[in-house]
Design a protein around this motif. Sequence first.
Motif, PDB file in Angstrom:
ATOM      1  N   ALA A 170      11.451   2.415  11.135  1.00 22.37           N
ATOM      2  CA  ALA A 170      12.488   3.437  10.956  1.00 22.37           C
ATOM      3  C   ALA A 170      13.584   3.252  11.996  1.00 22.37           C
ATOM      4  O   ALA A 170      13.344   2.733  13.089  1.00 22.37           O
ATOM      5  CB  ALA A 170      11.880   4.831  11.079  1.00 22.37           C
ATOM      6  N   ASP A 171      14.786   3.700  11.661  1.00 20.17           N
ATOM      7  CA  ASP A 171      15.879   3.609  12.638  1.00 20.17           C
ATOM      8  C   ASP A 171      15.741   4.724  13.668  1.00 20.17           C
ATOM      9  O   ASP A 171      14.815   5.532  13.624  1.00 20.17           O
ATOM     10  CB  ASP A 171      17.245   3.635  11.932  1.00 20.17           C
ATOM     11  CG  ASP A 171      17.497   4.919  11.152  1.00 20.17           C
ATOM     12  OD1 ASP A 171      16.783   5.916  11.395  1.00 20.17           O
ATOM     13  OD2 ASP A 171      18.400   4.937  10.309  1.00 20.17           O
ATOM     14  N   ALA A 172      16.686   4.812  14.600  1.00 19.67           N
ATOM     15  CA  ALA A 172      16.619   5.784  15.701  1.00 19.67           C
ATOM     16  C   ALA A 172      16.594   7.226  15.209  1.00 19.67           C
ATOM     17  O   ALA A 172      16.052   8.107  15.867  1.00 19.67           O
ATOM     18  CB  ALA A 172      17.784   5.574  16.651  1.00 19.67           C
ATOM     19  N   GLU A 173      17.175   7.480  14.045  1.00 14.70           N
ATOM     20  CA  GLU A 173      17.207   8.832  13.491  1.00 14.70           C
ATOM     21  C   GLU A 173      16.001   9.128  12.606  1.00 14.70           C
ATOM     22  O   GLU A 173      15.887  10.216  12.050  1.00 14.70           O
ATOM     23  CB  GLU A 173      18.507   9.025  12.705  1.00 14.70           C
ATOM     24  CG  GLU A 173      19.727   8.924  13.612  1.00 14.70           C
ATOM     25  CD  GLU A 173      21.011   8.795  12.815  1.00 14.70           C
ATOM     26  OE1 GLU A 173      20.959   8.801  11.574  1.00 14.70           O
ATOM     27  OE2 GLU A 173      22.063   8.686  13.454  1.00 14.70           O
ATOM     28  N   GLY A 174      15.099   8.150  12.438  1.00 16.23           N
ATOM     29  CA  GLY A 174      13.891   8.369  11.638  1.00 16.23           C
ATOM     30  C   GLY A 174      14.060   8.043  10.172  1.00 16.23           C
ATOM     31  O   GLY A 174      13.193   8.378   9.365  1.00 16.23           O
ATOM     32  N   ASN A 175      15.156   7.412   9.787  1.00 14.03           N
ATOM     33  CA  ASN A 175      15.380   7.065   8.385  1.00 14.03           C
ATOM     34  C   ASN A 175      14.809   5.686   8.074  1.00 14.03           C
ATOM     35  O   ASN A 175      14.814   4.790   8.915  1.00 14.03           O
ATOM     36  CB  ASN A 175      16.884   7.066   8.066  1.00 14.03           C
ATOM     37  CG  ASN A 175      17.488   8.434   8.268  1.00 14.03           C
ATOM     38  OD1 ASN A 175      16.885   9.442   7.923  1.00 14.03           O
ATOM     39  ND2 ASN A 175      18.677   8.485   8.869  1.00 14.03           N
ATOM     40  N   GLY A 176      14.376   5.525   6.843  1.00 16.71           N
ATOM     41  CA  GLY A 176      13.853   4.233   6.405  1.00 16.71           C
ATOM     42  C   GLY A 176      12.449   3.999   6.914  1.00 16.71           C
ATOM     43  O   GLY A 176      11.751   4.911   7.337  1.00 16.71           O
ATOM     44  N   GLY A 177      12.035   2.770   6.874  1.00 21.62           N
ATOM     45  CA  GLY A 177      10.703   2.409   7.333  1.00 21.62           C
ATOM     46  C   GLY A 177       9.669   2.541   6.227  1.00 21.62           C
ATOM     47  O   GLY A 177       9.952   3.049   5.140  1.00 21.62           O
ATOM     48  N   THR A 178       8.498   2.070   6.526  1.00 23.59           N
ATOM     49  CA  THR A 178       7.386   2.155   5.575  1.00 23.59           C
ATOM     50  C   THR A 178       6.201   2.823   6.249  1.00 23.59           C
ATOM     51  O   THR A 178       6.037   2.754   7.464  1.00 23.59           O
ATOM     52  CB  THR A 178       6.965   0.745   5.101  1.00 23.59           C
ATOM     53  OG1 THR A 178       6.592  -0.030   6.243  1.00 23.59           O
ATOM     54  CG2 THR A 178       8.072   0.042   4.351  1.00 23.59           C
ATOM     55  N   HIS A 179       5.392   3.476   5.441  1.00 24.72           N
ATOM     56  CA  HIS A 179       4.189   4.139   5.953  1.00 24.72           C
ATOM     57  C   HIS A 179       3.046   3.138   6.012  1.00 24.72           C
ATOM     58  O   HIS A 179       2.827   2.374   5.083  1.00 24.72           O
ATOM     59  CB  HIS A 179       3.801   5.317   5.065  1.00 24.72           C
ATOM     60  CG  HIS A 179       4.800   6.428   5.091  1.00 24.72           C
ATOM     61  ND1 HIS A 179       4.970   7.226   6.193  1.00 24.72           N
ATOM     62  CD2 HIS A 179       5.687   6.858   4.168  1.00 24.72           C
ATOM     63  CE1 HIS A 179       5.923   8.106   5.943  1.00 24.72           C
ATOM     64  NE2 HIS A 179       6.378   7.897   4.716  1.00 24.72           N
ATOM     65  N   ARG A 180       2.339   3.145   7.124  1.00 28.30           N
ATOM     66  CA  ARG A 180       1.194   2.254   7.323  1.00 28.30           C
ATOM     67  C   ARG A 180       0.026   3.063   7.867  1.00 28.30           C
ATOM     68  O   ARG A 180       0.206   4.053   8.564  1.00 28.30           O
ATOM     69  CB  ARG A 180       1.524   1.160   8.342  1.00 28.30           C
ATOM     70  CG  ARG A 180       2.676   0.282   7.984  1.00 28.30           C
ATOM     71  CD  ARG A 180       2.177  -1.008   7.362  1.00 28.30           C
ATOM     72  NE  ARG A 180       3.280  -1.735   6.777  1.00 28.30           N
ATOM     73  CZ  ARG A 180       3.821  -2.810   7.289  1.00 28.30           C
ATOM     74  NH1 ARG A 180       3.359  -3.301   8.399  1.00 28.30           N
ATOM     75  NH2 ARG A 180       4.806  -3.410   6.665  1.00 28.30           N
ATOM     76  N   ASP A 181      -1.169   2.588   7.545  1.00 26.40           N
ATOM     77  CA  ASP A 181      -2.376   3.181   8.120  1.00 26.40           C
ATOM     78  C   ASP A 181      -2.505   2.768   9.572  1.00 26.40           C
ATOM     79  O   ASP A 181      -2.270   1.615   9.926  1.00 26.40           O
ATOM     80  CB  ASP A 181      -3.627   2.680   7.382  1.00 26.40           C
ATOM     81  CG  ASP A 181      -3.846   3.367   6.054  1.00 26.40           C
ATOM     82  OD1 ASP A 181      -3.541   4.565   5.951  1.00 26.40           O
ATOM     83  OD2 ASP A 181      -4.336   2.708   5.122  1.00 26.40           O
ATOM     84  N   TYR A 182      -2.867   3.727  10.412  1.00 24.96           N
ATOM     85  CA  TYR A 182      -3.155   3.428  11.806  1.00 24.96           C
ATOM     86  C   TYR A 182      -4.565   3.933  12.078  1.00 24.96           C
ATOM     87  O   TYR A 182      -4.879   5.095  11.833  1.00 24.96           O
ATOM     88  CB  TYR A 182      -2.155   4.114  12.742  1.00 24.96           C
ATOM     89  CG  TYR A 182      -2.506   3.952  14.196  1.00 24.96           C
ATOM     90  CD1 TYR A 182      -2.306   2.731  14.839  1.00 24.96           C
ATOM     91  CD2 TYR A 182      -3.056   4.994  14.926  1.00 24.96           C
ATOM     92  CE1 TYR A 182      -2.651   2.556  16.169  1.00 24.96           C
ATOM     93  CE2 TYR A 182      -3.399   4.842  16.252  1.00 24.96           C
ATOM     94  CZ  TYR A 182      -3.194   3.617  16.870  1.00 24.96           C
ATOM     95  OH  TYR A 182      -3.532   3.446  18.184  1.00 24.96           O
ATOM     96  N   PHE A 183      -5.434   3.051  12.538  1.00 27.33           N
ATOM     97  CA  PHE A 183      -6.817   3.397  12.831  1.00 27.33           C
ATOM     98  C   PHE A 183      -7.016   3.429  14.336  1.00 27.33           C
ATOM     99  O   PHE A 183      -6.668   2.483  15.028  1.00 27.33           O
ATOM    100  CB  PHE A 183      -7.777   2.381  12.203  1.00 27.33           C
ATOM    101  CG  PHE A 183      -7.758   2.419  10.711  1.00 27.33           C
ATOM    102  CD1 PHE A 183      -8.566   3.296  10.019  1.00 27.33           C
ATOM    103  CD2 PHE A 183      -6.915   1.584  10.001  1.00 27.33           C
ATOM    104  CE1 PHE A 183      -8.538   3.348   8.644  1.00 27.33           C
ATOM    105  CE2 PHE A 183      -6.881   1.624   8.621  1.00 27.33           C
ATOM    106  CZ  PHE A 183      -7.696   2.506   7.943  1.00 27.33           C
ATOM    107  N   ASP A 184      -7.557   4.524  14.803  1.00 25.27           N
ATOM    108  CA  ASP A 184      -7.852   4.688  16.216  1.00 25.27           C
ATOM    109  C   ASP A 184      -9.374   4.786  16.345  1.00 25.27           C
ATOM    110  O   ASP A 184      -9.986   5.739  15.851  1.00 25.27           O
ATOM    111  CB  ASP A 184      -7.175   5.953  16.743  1.00 25.27           C
ATOM    112  CG  ASP A 184      -7.281   6.094  18.244  1.00 25.27           C
ATOM    113  OD1 ASP A 184      -7.579   5.083  18.917  1.00 25.27           O
ATOM    114  OD2 ASP A 184      -7.078   7.208  18.743  1.00 25.27           O
TER     115      ASP A 184
END
Length: 176
Positions: free
Chosen positions: A57-71
């Motif tokens: 995502a850009d600095a304003e939070g636009n765009g990007g893709t959702h990914r799984d994050y495992f902790d």
Amino acid sequence: MRTVSYRRRAAQLLPLLLLFCCAPPAGAQSPTQPFAFRQGQTVYIVAFTRTLITVGADAEGNGGTHRDYFDYQLDAENKLREKIEEWKFFRVADRPSDADFVLLVSLHGTTMEGLALPFDAYERHFKEKFDLDALREAAYGRYISGPLKLPTLGRLSDRLVKQFREKLAGGVARAR
């Protein structure tokens, strides 16, 4: 005349020969034999939380893709290990290659879900590509603890192992 009788005899013996060649060796177990929990088996414990994060995502939070994050939750694994060792029914393995099955535990805030899985299902549906439905389908047993108003790892772990014990005692924990 003799060649016809040899052919006929060979045709009669061929199915019998195939039966002997393809039959499993004496004492071999059937691959469809159901899994059963037994005292002394080894279990490999994996505890985790899953979150969706936005990547790119850009600095304003636009765009990007959702990914799984495992902790991975090592403190939860430790609590579960303590409870299983107190039970003295299973032994806890330090490596997955030493285990008879995997106990995959997912933490969701005030609840905990445990799936007792064969190692290949753990590899295929958790390590390679996360697929919760496939994990639940492949599970030997499913155990849920919570929701609790005051969820601590100790209380959640204790209740999860308690449910595992109760289902085992009741004979519900047998595989299909």
